[in-house]
Design a protein around this motif. Structure first.
Motif, PDB file in Angstrom:
ATOM      1  N   ALA A  47       0.821  -1.213   0.000  1.00  0.00           N
ATOM      2  CA  ALA A  47       0.000   0.000   0.000  1.00  0.00           C
ATOM      3  C   ALA A  47       0.855   1.263   0.000  1.00  0.00           C
ATOM      4  O   ALA A  47       0.327   2.381   0.037  1.00  0.00           O
ATOM      5  N   GLY A  48       2.180   1.088  -0.030  1.00  0.00           N
ATOM      6  CA  GLY A  48       3.080   2.237   0.002  1.00  0.00           C
ATOM      7  C   GLY A  48       3.244   2.825   1.383  1.00  0.00           C
ATOM      8  O   GLY A  48       3.767   3.934   1.545  1.00  0.00           O
ATOM      9  N   ALA A  49       2.794   2.100   2.407  1.00  0.00           N
ATOM     10  CA  ALA A  49       2.861   2.563   3.790  1.00  0.00           C
ATOM     11  C   ALA A  49       4.029   1.902   4.529  1.00  0.00           C
ATOM     12  O   ALA A  49       4.640   0.957   4.034  1.00  0.00           O
ATOM     13  N   ILE A  50       4.314   2.403   5.732  1.00  0.00           N
ATOM     14  CA  ILE A  50       5.406   1.879   6.553  1.00  0.00           C
ATOM     15  C   ILE A  50       4.817   1.198   7.786  1.00  0.00           C
ATOM     16  O   ILE A  50       4.175   1.859   8.610  1.00  0.00           O
ATOM     17  N   PRO A  51       5.003  -0.122   7.935  1.00  0.00           N
ATOM     18  CA  PRO A  51       4.536  -0.804   9.148  1.00  0.00           C
ATOM     19  C   PRO A  51       5.546  -0.664  10.282  1.00  0.00           C
ATOM     20  O   PRO A  51       6.756  -0.732  10.050  1.00  0.00           O
ATOM     21  N   ILE A  52       5.048  -0.465  11.481  1.00  0.00           N
ATOM     22  CA  ILE A  52       5.901  -0.301  12.664  1.00  0.00           C
ATOM     23  C   ILE A  52       5.281  -1.084  13.827  1.00  0.00           C
ATOM     24  O   ILE A  52       4.075  -1.034  14.048  1.00  0.00           O
ATOM     25  N   SER A  53       6.117  -1.780  14.588  1.00  0.00           N
ATOM     26  CA  SER A  53       5.634  -2.490  15.770  1.00  0.00           C
ATOM     27  C   SER A  53       5.385  -1.492  16.903  1.00  0.00           C
ATOM     28  O   SER A  53       6.240  -0.661  17.195  1.00  0.00           O
ATOM     29  N   VAL A  54       4.208  -1.576  17.534  1.00  0.00           N
ATOM     30  CA  VAL A  54       3.858  -0.594  18.572  1.00  0.00           C
ATOM     31  C   VAL A  54       3.551  -1.244  19.926  1.00  0.00           C
ATOM     32  O   VAL A  54       2.927  -0.637  20.783  1.00  0.00           O
ATOM     33  N   CYS A  55       3.990  -2.464  20.143  1.00  0.00           N
ATOM     34  CA  CYS A  55       3.749  -3.097  21.437  1.00  0.00           C
ATOM     35  C   CYS A  55       4.513  -2.372  22.545  1.00  0.00           C
ATOM     36  O   CYS A  55       5.700  -2.061  22.388  1.00  0.00           O
ATOM     37  N   GLY A  56       3.834  -2.120  23.663  1.00  0.00           N
ATOM     38  CA  GLY A  56       4.479  -1.487  24.806  1.00  0.00           C
ATOM     39  C   GLY A  56       5.437  -2.453  25.483  1.00  0.00           C
ATOM     40  O   GLY A  56       5.137  -3.635  25.614  1.00  0.00           O
ATOM     41  N   MET A  57       6.600  -1.923  25.942  1.00  0.00           N
ATOM     42  CA  MET A  57       7.610  -2.786  26.546  1.00  0.00           C
ATOM     43  C   MET A  57       8.133  -2.246  27.867  1.00  0.00           C
ATOM     44  O   MET A  57       9.246  -2.544  28.269  1.00  0.00           O
ATOM     45  N   SER A  58       7.318  -1.419  28.543  1.00  0.00           N
ATOM     46  CA  SER A  58       7.727  -0.945  29.864  1.00  0.00           C
ATOM     47  C   SER A  58       6.479  -0.656  30.688  1.00  0.00           C
ATOM     48  O   SER A  58       5.371  -0.611  30.149  1.00  0.00           O
ATOM     49  N   ASP A  59       6.673  -0.456  32.006  1.00  0.00           N
ATOM     50  CA  ASP A  59       5.525  -0.189  32.883  1.00  0.00           C
ATOM     51  C   ASP A  59       5.312   1.306  33.108  1.00  0.00           C
ATOM     52  O   ASP A  59       4.592   1.719  34.002  1.00  0.00           O
ATOM     53  N   GLU A  60       5.933   2.132  32.256  1.00  0.00           N
ATOM     54  CA  GLU A  60       5.858   3.586  32.411  1.00  0.00           C
ATOM     55  C   GLU A  60       4.417   4.099  32.407  1.00  0.00           C
ATOM     56  O   GLU A  60       4.080   5.036  33.139  1.00  0.00           O
ATOM     57  N   THR A  61       3.551   3.499  31.585  1.00  0.00           N
ATOM     58  CA  THR A  61       2.179   3.996  31.452  1.00  0.00           C
ATOM     59  C   THR A  61       1.142   3.032  32.035  1.00  0.00           C
ATOM     60  O   THR A  61      -0.044   3.156  31.752  1.00  0.00           O
ATOM     61  N   THR A  62       1.604   2.082  32.851  1.00  0.00           N
ATOM     62  CA  THR A  62       0.682   1.083  33.408  1.00  0.00           C
ATOM     63  C   THR A  62      -0.425   1.732  34.236  1.00  0.00           C
ATOM     64  O   THR A  62      -1.608   1.363  34.115  1.00  0.00           O
ATOM     65  N   ILE A  77      -0.407  -5.721  27.173  1.00  0.00           N
ATOM     66  CA  ILE A  77      -1.649  -5.055  26.752  1.00  0.00           C
ATOM     67  C   ILE A  77      -1.791  -3.714  27.460  1.00  0.00           C
ATOM     68  O   ILE A  77      -2.096  -2.687  26.832  1.00  0.00           O
ATOM     69  N   LYS A  78      -1.557  -3.703  28.767  1.00  0.00           N
ATOM     70  CA  LYS A  78      -1.683  -2.451  29.525  1.00  0.00           C
ATOM     71  C   LYS A  78      -0.658  -1.429  29.057  1.00  0.00           C
ATOM     72  O   LYS A  78      -0.972  -0.245  28.911  1.00  0.00           O
ATOM     73  N   SER A  79       0.559  -1.870  28.819  1.00  0.00           N
ATOM     74  CA  SER A  79       1.599  -0.960  28.374  1.00  0.00           C
ATOM     75  C   SER A  79       1.261  -0.371  27.008  1.00  0.00           C
ATOM     76  O   SER A  79       1.373   0.842  26.792  1.00  0.00           O
ATOM     77  N   SER A  80       0.831  -1.217  26.088  1.00  0.00           N
ATOM     78  CA  SER A  80       0.494  -0.755  24.733  1.00  0.00           C
ATOM     79  C   SER A  80      -0.637   0.262  24.774  1.00  0.00           C
ATOM     80  O   SER A  80      -0.572   1.325  24.134  1.00  0.00           O
ATOM     81  N   TYR A  81      -1.660  -0.041  25.546  1.00  0.00           N
ATOM     82  CA  TYR A  81      -2.808   0.857  25.648  1.00  0.00           C
ATOM     83  C   TYR A  81      -2.427   2.165  26.344  1.00  0.00           C
ATOM     84  O   TYR A  81      -2.818   3.255  25.925  1.00  0.00           O
ATOM     85  N   GLY A  82      -1.629   2.045  27.400  1.00  0.00           N
ATOM     86  CA  GLY A  82      -1.205   3.221  28.140  1.00  0.00           C
ATOM     87  C   GLY A  82      -0.405   4.187  27.286  1.00  0.00           C
ATOM     88  O   GLY A  82      -0.620   5.403  27.320  1.00  0.00           O
ATOM     89  N   PHE A  83       0.515   3.654  26.485  1.00  0.00           N
ATOM     90  CA  PHE A  83       1.310   4.515  25.608  1.00  0.00           C
ATOM     91  C   PHE A  83       0.433   5.166  24.537  1.00  0.00           C
ATOM     92  O   PHE A  83       0.711   6.284  24.091  1.00  0.00           O
ATOM     93  N   ALA A  84      -0.631   4.473  24.128  1.00  0.00           N
ATOM     94  CA  ALA A  84      -1.532   5.025  23.109  1.00  0.00           C
ATOM     95  C   ALA A  84      -2.358   6.187  23.658  1.00  0.00           C
ATOM     96  O   ALA A  84      -2.454   7.244  23.033  1.00  0.00           O
ATOM     97  N   ILE A  85      -2.932   6.009  24.830  1.00  0.00           N
ATOM     98  CA  ILE A  85      -3.844   7.044  25.346  1.00  0.00           C
ATOM     99  C   ILE A  85      -3.104   8.254  25.908  1.00  0.00           C
ATOM    100  O   ILE A  85      -3.675   9.336  26.047  1.00  0.00           O
TER     101      ILE A  85
END
Length: 381
Positions: A47-62, A77-85
């Motif tokens: 699609a001409g786009a750039i894929p990037i892994s976005v899984c959270g890997m720390s408890d910074e935003t838990t 899951i909590k880390s990934s969601y926390g970094f997103a919000i």
């Protein structure tokens, strides 16, 4: 021992990519954040786009995540969601779309919440990789992703573009496997901690042609150093295979500790390591069929039955001359927790190797306990 050429490029790729992803956005590129190895990056590239892994890997935003999610949920899951919000992850912040798959109950419910804040596409993952109906369902999900990318990004994804993306990704997998194979040597050509950093860093490299050149040069450099007798690892170090949950968030307290206690991680069977990269996408059949076949075959614990995991472990334990197996279970990851019994039985009885299960999260609170257990495990060998 001096680090091989281009090592720092990959070791720091996640952090250094923050500026690169912003620059890509400024140039008009589309960014697609992904959470799991089941997402077919080839379709995103087509699609001409750039894929990037976005899984959270720390408890910074838990704590931020726990305002919406239960405390007894998987730390990834909590880390990934926390970094997103909180907008603390530049990759999620700059993503034009996030793609998730219904691998587990925690993730798929988290995606519902995340979809209220970000442009979210969820792929419904069948969980029987040995069933023909499941293969057709997964093919349909890949087609849906293709159509969604075309609609949202205003592009046409042709069969030829997918085939070209498959060729590029297969070449990347072959290079990663060659790099990985340096750990089959005795002693290995590099520490598992460094191996992990490089493999993880490859997920944040946006120029795959340049990445291929850098990997080729790094492999050549490592082989030349090894031929001169230069290896950072003691030949007596116990050779450890890591299996189980993604290990990115526990890299220091598990993998680094193993290597500080007389071991060396020679193989990462989990999806942080070689699991997705081992099998190539076929190039002699319809590309969507080939992608469906390849990605559905990933032996994740969400699959039932998941005989592929034990078959893969059987192969890797022999190939990498493994002395012991460490199985990482992230807290509240039920599928890997249940499978730990079968894996222990297989490793102990079928392969005659010692086995250690470590259940943990992203908090540093259990660092001392884990170190004590790892020390005892390696001394036992």
């Amino acid at each position: 021992m001096n680090m091989p050429k281009n090592f720092e490029t990959f070791a720091e790729a996640r952090r250094n990519g923050f500026i690169k992803v912003k620059n890509a956005k400024d140039e008009g590129k589309k960014i697609v954040g992904t959470f799991c190895t089941f997402t077919p990056w080839e379709v995103i590239y087509a699609a001409g786009a750039i894929p990037i892994s976005v899984c959270g890997m720390s408890d910074e935003t838990t704590e931020d995540a726990e305002q919406h999610l239960p405390k007894n949920l998987c730390p990834l899951i909590k880390s990934s969601y926390g970094f997103a919000i909180t907008d603390k992850c530049p990759y999620i912040y700059f993503s034009d779309m996030l793609v998730g798959e219904t691998t587990c109950d925690g993730k798929k419910k988290m995606y519902e919440l995340l979809g209220q804040k970000k442009n979210m596409h969820v792929m419904q993952l069948p969980q029987n990789s040995q069933d023909k109906t499941s293969l057709e369902l997964w093919k349909a999900e890949i087609i849906k992703l293709k159509e969604r990318l075309e609609k949202d990004f205003g592009v046409e994804i042709t069969e030829e573009k997918i085939k070209e993306a498959i060729r590029i990704r297969n070449n990347e997998r072959e290079l990663l496997k060659e790099f990985y194979s340096l750990s089959k040597l005795n002693p290995p050509a590099l520490w598992g901690y460094d191996l992990h950093k490089v493999i993880d860093g490859s997920n944040f490299s946006m120029d795959k042609a340049l990445q291929a050149e850098q990997f080729t040069e790094m492999i050549k450099d490592l082989k030349e150093k090894y031929a001169r007798g230069e290896s950072p690892v003691n030949k007596d170090a116990k050779r450890i295979l890591i299996t189980g949950c993604p290990s990115g968030g526990v890299l220091d307290k598990v993998i680094k500790t193993i290597e500080e206690c007389g071991g060396v991680v020679v193989c990462l069977e989990n999806c942080t390591g070689i699991k997705e990269k081992y099998k190539l996408v076929r190039e002699d059949i319809d590309p969507i069929d080939a992608l469906a076949e390849k990605y559905l075959s990933v032996p994740c614990s969400v699959m039932s039955p998941n005989t592929g995991r034990l078959e893969f472990l059987d192969q890797l334990i022999d190939e990498y001359t493994v002395d012991g197996v460490v199985d990482i279970t992230l807290q509240a990851c039920h599928t890997y927790a249940v499978e730990s019994f079968s894996v222990k039985e297989f490793v102990n009885k079928e392969k005659g190797k010692p086995y250690l299960n470590i259940e943990t999260n992203y908090s540093p609170s259990d660092v001392g306990q884990i170190k004590t257990r790892i020390e005892a495990f390696i001394e036992m060998m």
